[in-house]
Design a protein around this motif. Structure first.
Motif, PDB file in Angstrom:
ATOM      1  N   ASN A   1     -28.475 -56.494  84.849  1.00  0.00           N
ATOM      2  CA  ASN A   1     -29.338 -55.349  84.584  1.00  0.00           C
ATOM      3  C   ASN A   1     -28.867 -54.081  85.289  1.00  0.00           C
ATOM      4  O   ASN A   1     -29.179 -52.978  84.853  1.00  0.00           O
ATOM      5  CB  ASN A   1     -30.784 -55.667  84.960  1.00  0.00           C
ATOM      6  N   ARG A   2     -28.104 -54.224  86.358  1.00  0.00           N
ATOM      7  CA  ARG A   2     -27.569 -53.041  87.053  1.00  0.00           C
ATOM      8  C   ARG A   2     -26.537 -52.302  86.204  1.00  0.00           C
ATOM      9  O   ARG A   2     -26.191 -51.165  86.494  1.00  0.00           O
ATOM     10  CB  ARG A   2     -26.973 -53.440  88.395  1.00  0.00           C
ATOM     11  N   HIS A   3     -26.063 -52.928  85.145  1.00  0.00           N
ATOM     12  CA  HIS A   3     -25.048 -52.318  84.282  1.00  0.00           C
ATOM     13  C   HIS A   3     -25.638 -51.752  82.992  1.00  0.00           C
ATOM     14  O   HIS A   3     -24.883 -51.342  82.101  1.00  0.00           O
ATOM     15  CB  HIS A   3     -23.958 -53.347  83.955  1.00  0.00           C
ATOM     16  N   ASN A   4     -26.963 -51.689  82.878  1.00  0.00           N
ATOM     17  CA  ASN A   4     -27.600 -51.225  81.643  1.00  0.00           C
ATOM     18  C   ASN A   4     -27.115 -49.848  81.212  1.00  0.00           C
ATOM     19  O   ASN A   4     -26.813 -49.628  80.043  1.00  0.00           O
ATOM     20  CB  ASN A   4     -29.123 -51.204  81.785  1.00  0.00           C
ATOM     21  N   GLY A   5     -27.075 -48.910  82.141  1.00  0.00           N
ATOM     22  CA  GLY A   5     -26.667 -47.550  81.804  1.00  0.00           C
ATOM     23  C   GLY A   5     -25.244 -47.479  81.289  1.00  0.00           C
ATOM     24  O   GLY A   5     -24.961 -46.804  80.292  1.00  0.00           O
TER      25      GLY A   5
ATOM     26  N   GLY B   1     -24.604 -62.668  77.072  1.00  0.00           N
ATOM     27  CA  GLY B   1     -24.986 -61.353  77.574  1.00  0.00           C
ATOM     28  C   GLY B   1     -24.031 -60.863  78.654  1.00  0.00           C
ATOM     29  O   GLY B   1     -23.586 -59.707  78.642  1.00  0.00           O
ATOM     30  N   ALA B   2     -23.676 -61.753  79.588  1.00  0.00           N
ATOM     31  CA  ALA B   2     -22.737 -61.400  80.658  1.00  0.00           C
ATOM     32  C   ALA B   2     -21.364 -61.078  80.088  1.00  0.00           C
ATOM     33  O   ALA B   2     -20.694 -60.133  80.521  1.00  0.00           O
ATOM     34  CB  ALA B   2     -22.652 -62.537  81.673  1.00  0.00           C
ATOM     35  N   LEU B   3     -20.929 -61.849  79.097  1.00  0.00           N
ATOM     36  CA  LEU B   3     -19.634 -61.611  78.465  1.00  0.00           C
ATOM     37  C   LEU B   3     -19.615 -60.264  77.744  1.00  0.00           C
ATOM     38  O   LEU B   3     -18.654 -59.497  77.853  1.00  0.00           O
ATOM     39  CB  LEU B   3     -19.314 -62.740  77.484  1.00  0.00           C
ATOM     40  N   LEU B   4     -20.682 -59.955  77.005  1.00  0.00           N
ATOM     41  CA  LEU B   4     -20.759 -58.675  76.301  1.00  0.00           C
ATOM     42  C   LEU B   4     -20.702 -57.493  77.277  1.00  0.00           C
ATOM     43  O   LEU B   4     -20.060 -56.477  76.983  1.00  0.00           O
ATOM     44  CB  LEU B   4     -22.035 -58.609  75.455  1.00  0.00           C
ATOM     45  N   ILE B   5     -21.350 -57.639  78.421  1.00  0.00           N
ATOM     46  CA  ILE B   5     -21.298 -56.581  79.438  1.00  0.00           C
ATOM     47  C   ILE B   5     -19.861 -56.367  79.901  1.00  0.00           C
ATOM     48  O   ILE B   5     -19.366 -55.237  79.953  1.00  0.00           O
ATOM     49  CB  ILE B   5     -22.206 -56.929  80.636  1.00  0.00           C
ATOM     50  N   GLN B   6     -19.198 -57.446  80.230  1.00  0.00           N
ATOM     51  CA  GLN B   6     -17.834 -57.352  80.746  1.00  0.00           C
ATOM     52  C   GLN B   6     -16.865 -56.828  79.683  1.00  0.00           C
ATOM     53  O   GLN B   6     -15.937 -56.075  79.997  1.00  0.00           O
ATOM     54  CB  GLN B   6     -17.382 -58.697  81.298  1.00  0.00           C
TER      55      GLN B   6
ATOM     56  N   ASN C   1     -36.432 -53.974  81.992  1.00  0.00           N
ATOM     57  CA  ASN C   1     -35.307 -53.095  81.672  1.00  0.00           C
ATOM     58  C   ASN C   1     -35.819 -51.801  81.068  1.00  0.00           C
ATOM     59  O   ASN C   1     -36.654 -51.810  80.188  1.00  0.00           O
ATOM     60  CB  ASN C   1     -34.379 -53.759  80.663  1.00  0.00           C
ATOM     61  N   ASP C   2     -35.295 -50.685  81.543  1.00  0.00           N
ATOM     62  CA  ASP C   2     -35.554 -49.369  80.959  1.00  0.00           C
ATOM     63  C   ASP C   2     -37.038 -49.054  80.816  1.00  0.00           C
ATOM     64  O   ASP C   2     -37.447 -48.383  79.894  1.00  0.00           O
ATOM     65  CB  ASP C   2     -34.899 -49.248  79.584  1.00  0.00           C
ATOM     66  N   THR C   3     -37.875 -49.562  81.711  1.00  0.00           N
ATOM     67  CA  THR C   3     -39.303 -49.262  81.610  1.00  0.00           C
ATOM     68  C   THR C   3     -39.823 -48.728  82.928  1.00  0.00           C
ATOM     69  O   THR C   3     -40.877 -49.122  83.396  1.00  0.00           O
ATOM     70  CB  THR C   3     -40.117 -50.503  81.208  1.00  0.00           C
TER      71      THR C   3
END
Length: 153
Positions: free
Chosen positions: A94-98, A60-65, A12-14
């Motif tokens: 990971n596609r939703h990081n931004g 992690g998935a829940l926090l993204i949503q 991620n982010d590297t």
């Protein structure tokens, strides 16, 4: 262990720029249990797929949503969760990081990243070190954000 037992997850982010081309770095991950062949007296690990921490991955998935404000079908953690589908979920997350960073900020994005990265480890809530890391990296950072957002003045 063979090459089929190793997958490479994108870091991620590297990403780094090298001579005008964009080059991603990858982290190796072993998807099969390794047995101690040279120490037969040790207890053998259980047969089957490598255990992962689905609770932390699901968080992690829940926090993204939550921060994006919509249900994302590719992050659904129900149903058959073999290693291939778990890795697909991690890639989708990971596609939703931004977007997570933009809408949630640094602390929120760090908490999500920790959940996704740590979910692929075998440690869980029965491990004191894991619990301490979970508190410091997820709970405390999210609490700091709530305090900042609800502070008067």
């Amino acid at each position: 262990m063979s090459l089929d037992d190793v997958v490479f997850l994108p870091e991620n982010d590297t990403t780094r720029v090298s001579v005008g081309t964009r080059e991603s770095t990858y982290r190796p991950f072993v998807v099969q249990d390794l047995k101690a062949e040279s120490h037969p007296s040790q207890s053998q690990p259980p047969k089957g797929p490598r255990p992962v921490n689905l609770t932390v991955l699901s968080l992690g998935a829940l926090l993204i949503q939550l921060i994006i404000g919509k249900v994302i079908g590719s992050l659904d953690m129900s149903g058959n969760m073999d290693m291939a589908s778990i890795l697909e979920k991690c890639e989708a997350a990971n596609r939703h990081n931004g977007e997570v960073l933009t809408k949630g900020g640094m602390n929120y994005a760090a908490a999500v990243k920790w959940c996704l990265d740590t979910g692929l480890n075998v440690a869980g809530l029965e491990d004191d070190s894991f619990c301490q890391n979970f508190y410091e990296t997820v709970v405390a950072k999210l609490e700091d954000d709530v305090k900042y957002l609800t502070a008067d003045g």
